[in-house]
Scaffold this motif. Sequence first.
Motif, PDB file in Angstrom:
ATOM      1  N   VAL A  51      -0.944  -3.658  -5.508  1.00 39.57           N
ATOM      2  CA  VAL A  51      -1.627  -2.372  -5.341  1.00 39.57           C
ATOM      3  C   VAL A  51      -0.601  -1.261  -5.522  1.00 39.57           C
ATOM      4  O   VAL A  51       0.367  -1.165  -4.768  1.00 39.57           O
ATOM      5  N   THR A  52      -0.818  -0.430  -6.530  1.00 39.42           N
ATOM      6  CA  THR A  52       0.132   0.650  -6.807  1.00 39.42           C
ATOM      7  C   THR A  52      -0.400   2.023  -6.403  1.00 39.42           C
ATOM      8  O   THR A  52       0.381   2.931  -6.150  1.00 39.42           O
ATOM      9  N   LEU A  94      -2.043 -10.076  -1.424  1.00 38.88           N
ATOM     10  CA  LEU A  94      -2.237  -8.668  -1.768  1.00 38.88           C
ATOM     11  C   LEU A  94      -0.942  -7.948  -1.426  1.00 38.88           C
ATOM     12  O   LEU A  94      -0.590  -7.818  -0.250  1.00 38.88           O
ATOM     13  N   ASN A  95      -0.250  -7.501  -2.459  1.00 37.68           N
ATOM     14  CA  ASN A  95       1.054  -6.875  -2.292  1.00 37.68           C
ATOM     15  C   ASN A  95       0.880  -5.361  -2.463  1.00 37.68           C
ATOM     16  O   ASN A  95       0.634  -4.885  -3.571  1.00 37.68           O
ATOM     17  N   ILE A  96       1.003  -4.623  -1.379  1.00 36.12           N
ATOM     18  CA  ILE A  96       0.723  -3.184  -1.405  1.00 36.12           C
ATOM     19  C   ILE A  96       2.040  -2.417  -1.397  1.00 36.12           C
ATOM     20  O   ILE A  96       2.862  -2.592  -0.491  1.00 36.12           O
ATOM     21  N   THR A  97       2.238  -1.569  -2.398  1.00 35.58           N
ATOM     22  CA  THR A  97       3.480  -0.798  -2.475  1.00 35.58           C
ATOM     23  C   THR A  97       3.577   0.179  -1.300  1.00 35.58           C
ATOM     24  O   THR A  97       2.574   0.495  -0.646  1.00 35.58           O
ATOM     25  N   CYS A 101       1.116  -8.091   2.023  1.00 32.75           N
ATOM     26  CA  CYS A 101       2.460  -7.539   2.179  1.00 32.75           C
ATOM     27  C   CYS A 101       2.350  -6.029   2.036  1.00 32.75           C
ATOM     28  O   CYS A 101       1.741  -5.541   1.085  1.00 32.75           O
ATOM     29  N   TRP A 102       2.921  -5.308   2.968  1.00 29.83           N
ATOM     30  CA  TRP A 102       2.829  -3.846   2.922  1.00 29.83           C
ATOM     31  C   TRP A 102       4.134  -3.258   3.428  1.00 29.83           C
ATOM     32  O   TRP A 102       4.940  -3.934   4.069  1.00 29.83           O
ATOM     33  N   LYS A 103       4.329  -1.977   3.142  1.00 25.85           N
ATOM     34  CA  LYS A 103       5.567  -1.311   3.533  1.00 25.85           C
ATOM     35  C   LYS A 103       5.238   0.103   4.000  1.00 25.85           C
ATOM     36  O   LYS A 103       4.352   0.743   3.472  1.00 25.85           O
ATOM     37  N   THR A 132       1.272   3.768   2.535  1.00 26.96           N
ATOM     38  CA  THR A 132       1.375   5.015   3.294  1.00 26.96           C
ATOM     39  C   THR A 132       0.086   5.819   3.197  1.00 26.96           C
ATOM     40  O   THR A 132      -0.396   6.375   4.194  1.00 26.96           O
ATOM     41  N   VAL A 133      -0.479   5.879   1.989  1.00 25.49           N
ATOM     42  CA  VAL A 133      -1.732   6.627   1.807  1.00 25.49           C
ATOM     43  C   VAL A 133      -2.831   6.035   2.690  1.00 25.49           C
ATOM     44  O   VAL A 133      -3.546   6.755   3.403  1.00 25.49           O
ATOM     45  N   MET A 134      -2.974   4.724   2.668  1.00 29.06           N
ATOM     46  CA  MET A 134      -4.053   4.073   3.431  1.00 29.06           C
ATOM     47  C   MET A 134      -3.876   4.286   4.933  1.00 29.06           C
ATOM     48  O   MET A 134      -4.826   4.649   5.638  1.00 29.06           O
ATOM     49  N   ILE A 135      -2.674   4.031   5.409  1.00 31.47           N
ATOM     50  CA  ILE A 135      -2.454   4.076   6.859  1.00 31.47           C
ATOM     51  C   ILE A 135      -2.519   5.513   7.376  1.00 31.47           C
ATOM     52  O   ILE A 135      -3.100   5.776   8.439  1.00 31.47           O
ATOM     53  N   GLU A 136      -1.958   6.450   6.629  1.00 36.13           N
ATOM     54  CA  GLU A 136      -2.051   7.853   7.059  1.00 36.13           C
ATOM     55  C   GLU A 136      -3.502   8.333   7.045  1.00 36.13           C
ATOM     56  O   GLU A 136      -3.914   9.099   7.917  1.00 36.13           O
ATOM     57  N   ASP A 137      -4.271   7.883   6.068  1.00 35.29           N
ATOM     58  CA  ASP A 137      -5.690   8.244   6.023  1.00 35.29           C
ATOM     59  C   ASP A 137      -6.401   7.707   7.263  1.00 35.29           C
ATOM     60  O   ASP A 137      -7.220   8.405   7.877  1.00 35.29           O
TER      61      ASP A 137
END
Lengths: 169, 92
Positions: A43-44, A6-9, A141-143, A14-19
């Motif tokens: 995931v875009t 699962l490759n997360i842009t 993978c996430w950034k 940022t949206v997920m983690i900040e939420d």
Amino acid sequence: MTNQLLNITEEASTVMIEDAINAFPNECCGFFYGTESEEERIVTIARPVLNSKEGDQRRRFEISPFDYMKAEQFALQNDLLLLGVYHSHPNHPSVASIHDLAKAMPYFSYVIISVMEGEFNTIQSWRLREDIREFREEEVCWKLANRSQESEFGGSATSSHSSPHRIHQ
Amino acid sequence: MAKIIIPTPLRKFTGGKSSFESNGTTVQAVVDNLVAENATLGQQILDNSGNIRSFIRVYVGDEDINELEGSETAVNDSSVISIVPAIAGGVN
């Protein structure tokens, strides 16, 4: 589809983690969208939705049927795949629980974000196995803008490709 | 014909199709037609009595059929029916 990555842009991560951080000490939840190939899911877009669980939202989340319906419509209207659901585990590890497994649907990736005392901790993703009702962990993978890219398996921010966890009832 | 939107997790039971059209005039009739053409989907959304499972919600347009006439809610050519699975969880 046999992809296990699962490759997360950066934008979606940022949206997920900040939420997850903003919702602490409650659980957050939302949907994510993108594309998939034989090798990976990309995931875009991530979109938070209201945690509609009545009662203790520090330990449970629920997404309203209406929000789910709108999520499917959003995917169709934007020619994207609804790839899965994310939620947070406040002050708990990002390991899928029996409650997560109980309502899990096939196909979806279930991203879980651990937030400890308001600080982002780890992120992991889980997918229901097709042969038995059991989660298998998938590589993520996430950034984040202020962190270097991390590829992890098992929730560690530094180690990679540890044996995947299994969650079963 | 009424159109029914298949939720993403259940599309593997419809050969990947995201929607299905039927000339049924009630929600139940459309669902029955859908299941008749996609038998394995029936096991996912219907109970042993052929009724829609309790954890599956169905909307016509933006309205929950539980607020209308249930599975006997009338539909027409412009109706869009959505099958909605429950999404929930949390820590141990």
